[in-house]
Design an enzyme around this catalytic site. Sequence first.
Site, PDB file in Angstrom:
ATOM      1  N   LYS B  74       0.841  -1.204   0.000  1.00  0.00           N
ATOM      2  CA  LYS B  74       0.000   0.000   0.000  1.00  0.00           C
ATOM      3  C   LYS B  74       0.877   1.255   0.000  1.00  0.00           C
ATOM      4  O   LYS B  74       1.924   1.289   0.641  1.00  0.00           O
ATOM      5  CB  LYS B  74      -0.896  -0.023   1.250  1.00  0.00           C
ATOM      6  CG  LYS B  74      -1.938   1.097   1.289  1.00  0.00           C
ATOM      7  CD  LYS B  74      -2.818   0.973   2.534  1.00  0.00           C
ATOM      8  CE  LYS B  74      -3.889   2.050   2.591  1.00  0.00           C
ATOM      9  NZ  LYS B  74      -4.737   1.936   3.789  1.00  0.00           N
ATOM     10  N   SER B 149      -9.657   1.957   2.883  1.00  0.00           N
ATOM     11  CA  SER B 149      -8.810   2.690   1.969  1.00  0.00           C
ATOM     12  C   SER B 149      -7.799   1.828   1.203  1.00  0.00           C
ATOM     13  O   SER B 149      -7.281   2.275   0.189  1.00  0.00           O
ATOM     14  CB  SER B 149      -8.063   3.770   2.740  1.00  0.00           C
ATOM     15  OG  SER B 149      -7.152   3.201   3.655  1.00  0.00           O
ATOM     16  N   SER B 173      -9.698  -0.137   7.045  1.00  0.00           N
ATOM     17  CA  SER B 173      -9.101   0.019   5.717  1.00  0.00           C
ATOM     18  C   SER B 173      -8.525  -1.250   5.098  1.00  0.00           C
ATOM     19  O   SER B 173      -8.268  -1.288   3.903  1.00  0.00           O
ATOM     20  CB  SER B 173      -8.026   1.107   5.752  1.00  0.00           C
ATOM     21  OG  SER B 173      -8.639   2.375   5.764  1.00  0.00           O
TER      22      SER B 173
END
Lengths: 473, 481
Positions: B74, B149, B173
Amino acid sequence: MDVKIGLECHAQLLTQSKLFCSCSTDYHNAEPNTHVCATCLGLPGALPVVNERAIRYGIKVALALGCTIQPKVIFYRKNYYYPDLPRGFQITQYEFPIAFNGLVRIESDGGKEREIRIKRVHMEEDPGRLVYRGTIDTATYSLVDYNRSGIPLVEIVTEPDLKSPKEARIFLGKLRSILEYLGVFEGDLEGAMRVDANISLKGGERAEVKNISSYKGVEKALSFEITRQKNLLRRGLTVQQETRHYDETRGVTLSLRTKEFEHDYRYFPEPDLVPIRISNRIEEIRREIPELPDEKKLRFIAQYSLTMEHANALTFDRHIADFYEVVASKIDPKLSATWIADVLKGELNYRSISMREASKRISPDDFVAMLRYLKKGVITERGATEIIREMLDSGGKPEEILRSKGLASIGSDEIEKAIHAVIKENEAAVKDYKAGKKEALNFLVGQVMKHTRGTADPKEVRAMLTRKIDGEI
Amino acid sequence: MVTALEVVEGIKSGNISCEELLLQIYERIERSELNCFITLNKEAAVREAREVDKRREEEEYRRKKLLGVPVAVKDSISTRGIQTTCASKILTGYVPPFDATVVAALKKEGAIIVGKTNMDEFCMGSSTETSYYGPTKNPHDLTRVPGGSSGGSAAAVSAGETILALGSDTGGSIRCPASFCGIVGLKPTYGFVSRYGLIAYANSLEQIGPMASTVTDTALLLEIVSAKDEQDSTQIKIQNNASTNYCFSWLNGTRNEREEIKGMTIGVPKEFIEGSSPEVERSVWDAIHKYEDLGATYGEISMRNLKYALASYYIIAMSEASSNLARFDGLRYGLRTGKDEDWHTTFSRIRSEGFGEEVKRRIILGTYALSAGYYGKYYLKALKVRTLIKNEFEEALKTYDILAMPTMPFVAFKLGERIKDPLSLYLADVNTVSVNLAGVPSLSIPCGVSHGLPIGLQLVGKHFEEDELLKAAFVYEQNIP
């Protein structure tokens, strides 16, 4: 005039590494931005880790100031934007500082003892440093050096107990002395101590003067403030509550912001650090605290029969006190006290160097050797002073200086010769003296000293001169 | 798609060429319409893959637990030498000079970094639509969001654009996109995985965690990234490493998985199910009944403080964010546009240009909540509520081994459907954020589909009992058709 002054003193702690990372603290002579890492540059994702040694030093300081140590220490974030602050917040302490409620005794004007209360002691990180090309007013841009970012500071906050700028300076001197005794601080490093001062006059609001970075500056800045505030009050104006900046070069304070523009620092606990329990370490750290200036002073008086003045002068600076004790263990302590407190200290002040620096050139043994020559009459007092100066300036050994400068005091035969010559050359002065002008004798003594290049004992010269001239009468 | 364990085995035995695997993955990424990645690491990755193929028989390489496994990271996690933007314009061009601890751990075990995955800007969102680099699409339906996210990581795993992925989870997330994309995602106990190198959104809530297509791969990745790290003071340095050794017991095949959960008790908090869509509710109950069939028992419970969780979560998260994001002033790194003027003008302009709407909203709200006069009313109160919620979870987990509930109250929604209504997006986070407030571990595992869209089951365990959680998930995974 009723003046109230409170100080916030920020002292750099002498740890090897910074407060939250392992960067070196030895930045004073380093190229800009060479002692930095992801943490002290505030790069995203980098985390702080508390330097245990710095916390110990902080506790030590608080104990030496007689504070009550708190069971746990919590770091907070103080949020504000400034280019020298790489994270946009400073990691400091707020509700849970290391300690509260201490006391420092100072000798104020006229030797009166005063007690200055310490409100709190806490730890925080130093921000970076702005460097201006030219002066702060004329520079078109500024540069930032983050080498200082993250240096551990201990902040010592006093109650508004100080009554004059001079007292503030005396207090700072005492504080410096205590911190140096603890071995956690070196006061002569540039920027080692920075002070914010709160000052109010009776009938006026309090103004805070920020960014005073020298000991003398504190006295100057506060004197300026008192004059400024007095003038306002005299003209029937009010003193506003505001933050002012001290301009060191011009010796004036300038308004930075008024009350309504005060920062809201939005303090909250630093979520990247955990509370630190310190209660279990206090006793251990207390045992590490050495004899402090006040205790040492009393001991010197008792042990070496020193005057209060000498004891004060010798214990103010830890390095001088240590130097004195070595010298006093080898030769007459009272003689040592006179020569260190009166002569050596004077020479250090004249050269603006500290004992710490000077000790690279003069060892206690050198000093003892010099005093032995003096005691045995090998050199005169003037010769002794000459040796001290020479050691400080070029770093020679006493015996070498004695030889190379020809300082060995001379016998009465040679003085006799010199007197003879002087009397011959200065008949007018001799006549004056005989006519009752006593000052003429001083002139003649001086001439003999000149002849002997200071190697004669002036007392002996005087005695011999009077005998000689009076005998002729 | 192969699993990480199969990749490691295949490479070690010579049955899989690491280089070919990487080239296949990059080909898939390059053809993809999903927009899973912000930055690719192709050149270095292929070079490393060749090295792995060449040296796979060396003792040093044989010991590596993730030898040759492609991992997507990420973009909130710092990678040395690879641009790391947090999906924000303000960090465009920022290349960290250091690896996050978890990335260093991956490299040490032979993993290969595929690239940096798309996400909501600074992790602020649950749809990956707030990214400056455009939204990621859901592999199951290109008109829908992948969740967020960590949407890029979840979509990449789901679409075979990587084998494993790392996400970060502040309020769901990892679990929300895992649920929407039909994969497994685990948020570890707070303090289990080092956060060093994770660009902070809300430090006291977030954790980096594994995302994978199977429970075993999830456990394997967790083992690697949970290495102890002196650089993170908030990591709890516990000795017990039970969680992470667990996957190897399964690998050895010495355990009878059915036996493992006999007698396990599951708590089902009714407040966590109430707001869900009917199909989500049905799938979650089906999963619970499946556990019953496998020998577990369950009981319904009530957690009354749940209704305060969202308010508490958003106040804490936004407050911390307002401070964390103060460092982005364009002075040292990142976006620097226009003419340099005085300090205030310059940093204000850079921040106005560099941050997106949602980020600005949260900075402003967080700044407000921490302001003098409001601190006690909002921030301190939120912390108190957090303690209540934590206590409630701990109480429930005294009675039950794990808790089960839907990860998200609905399946993936349409792109653009909710982005204009932030409040409705915040409300959908209620099941996930309460877990972050409590700090307990939690994972999302697929438990059904509705019109082709995956549904996630959220399991919640006791502090530092990731092993129990993984065990329960594994048994379920092995016993569904």
